[in-house]
Scaffold this active site. Structure first.
Site, PDB file in Angstrom:
ATOM      1  N   PHE A   1       0.969  -1.156   0.063  1.00 42.49           N
ATOM      2  CA  PHE A   1       0.082  -0.088   0.106  1.00 42.49           C
ATOM      3  C   PHE A   1       0.982   1.197   0.133  1.00 42.49           C
ATOM      4  O   PHE A   1       1.840   1.426   0.976  1.00 42.49           O
ATOM      5  CB  PHE A   1      -0.798  -0.256   1.233  1.00 42.49           C
TER       6      PHE A   1
ATOM      7  N   GLY B   1       3.085   6.235   5.010  1.00 35.28           N
ATOM      8  CA  GLY B   1       2.215   6.404   6.282  1.00 35.28           C
ATOM      9  C   GLY B   1       2.342   7.179   7.495  1.00 35.28           C
ATOM     10  O   GLY B   1       1.456   7.986   7.747  1.00 35.28           O
TER      11      GLY B   1
ATOM     12  N   VAL C   1       2.112  -1.805   4.490  1.00 41.88           N
ATOM     13  CA  VAL C   1       2.153  -0.401   4.340  1.00 41.88           C
ATOM     14  C   VAL C   1       3.411   0.442   4.448  1.00 41.88           C
ATOM     15  O   VAL C   1       4.213   0.026   5.128  1.00 41.88           O
ATOM     16  CB  VAL C   1       1.281   0.107   5.527  1.00 41.88           C
ATOM     17  N   CYS C   2       3.464   1.159   3.509  1.00 42.21           N
ATOM     18  CA  CYS C   2       4.858   2.001   3.350  1.00 42.21           C
ATOM     19  C   CYS C   2       5.185   2.875   4.443  1.00 42.21           C
ATOM     20  O   CYS C   2       4.134   3.472   4.949  1.00 42.21           O
ATOM     21  CB  CYS C   2       4.960   2.869   2.012  1.00 42.21           C
ATOM     22  N   VAL C   3       6.122   2.899   5.193  1.00 41.24           N
ATOM     23  CA  VAL C   3       6.364   3.679   6.426  1.00 41.24           C
ATOM     24  C   VAL C   3       6.255   5.101   6.004  1.00 41.24           C
ATOM     25  O   VAL C   3       5.720   5.813   6.718  1.00 41.24           O
ATOM     26  CB  VAL C   3       7.486   2.997   7.273  1.00 41.24           C
TER      27      VAL C   3
END
Lengths: 114, 133
Positions: free
Chosen positions: A34, A77, A72-74
């Site tokens: 994501f 995010g 999820v991409c840090v």
């Protein structure tokens, strides 16, 4: 790869349906990554109306049923306030390297975006 | 680089795939160009065969002299100049998109290969992974 948030765009719905269809045909899903506003698919704070689909919970349930790796991409995010504290079940936060590695390992990488 | 990223790198070692990043959107107005570039920079660490294609409004990403003070957004265009240092040197720009916008290659801030739509399609077909923003 899912690059749009839930409800505003169909990208997440299409990705979800694609994953279901691929699994039904016997394919393996290496990972769902994501990115961009797609990180909003991973917040546990959404409460859509009862008569609408629950995009986030749907991903969580699919992950549990099939052992999907929802990442999820840090960085994306953090930019949007998506952190461990509000992460829905079944998702994990990690780096962009996970996307590139998935591209290397999987036979196909499919992008769902705008 | 984090330990996890290094592990991933080691795991994928030896595999070289053709990755193309397709940039279709203007540099400002949406975040796609900026976050797309972040993916490109990460992929450089994996020693893959990386190329970038610029078409539609994506060609504006490479235009010289971007000034973003007025919209209070960071001008990230110098990063395209840094790509060479990451061994990312295959930058393709679609001729039709440039011409439709009255642009020429010498208005771009990095050396690129300008090619027609048909040639770009051929390059896309050669790829293992195409990620479009």
């Amino acid at each position: 790869m899912v690059n749009e948030g839930p409800y505003n765009h169909q990208a997440s719905d299409s990705a979800y349906q694609f994953v279901q269809a691929a699994l039904a045909k016997g394919h393996r899903i290496y990972r769902v990554f994501f990115y961009n506003d797609g990180v909003h698919n991973a917040t546990r704070l959404t409460e859509p109306p009862q008569d609408d689909r629950h995009v986030v919970n749907r991903w969580s349930k699919l992950a549990e049923a099939h052992g999907l790796d929802l990442v999820v991409c840090v960085a994306a995010g953090l930019r949007r306030g998506l952190v461990e504290d509000n992460l829905a079940p079944g998702f994990r936060i990690s780096g962009l390297g996970q996307l590139v590695e998935a591209g290397i390992q999987a036979d196909r990488l499919v992008v769902f975006g705008d | 680089m984090t330990e996890a990223a290094m592990d991933l790198e080691a795991e994928a070692a030896g595999v070289v795939k053709k990755f193309m990043y397709v940039n279709r959107k203007a540099p400002y107005g949406t975040i796609y160009a900026l976050e797309g570039l972040e993916v490109v920079l990460i992929s450089a660490a994996f020693d893959q065969d990386v190329s970038l294609a610029f078409l539609d409004d994506g060609v504006y990403q490479l235009v010289k002299g971007q000034q973003t003070k007025g919209i209070e957004v960071k001008n990230f265009s110098p990063t395209y100049r840094a790509l060479e240092g990451y061994d990312i040197e295959k930058l393709y720009v679609e001729r039709e998109s440039l011409e439709a916008r009255g642009l020429t290659a010498d208005q771009l801030l990095v050396p690129v290969e300008v090619m027609g739509r048909d040639e770009l399609v051929r390059r896309m077909e050669e790829q293992d992974v195409v990620i479009a923003f």
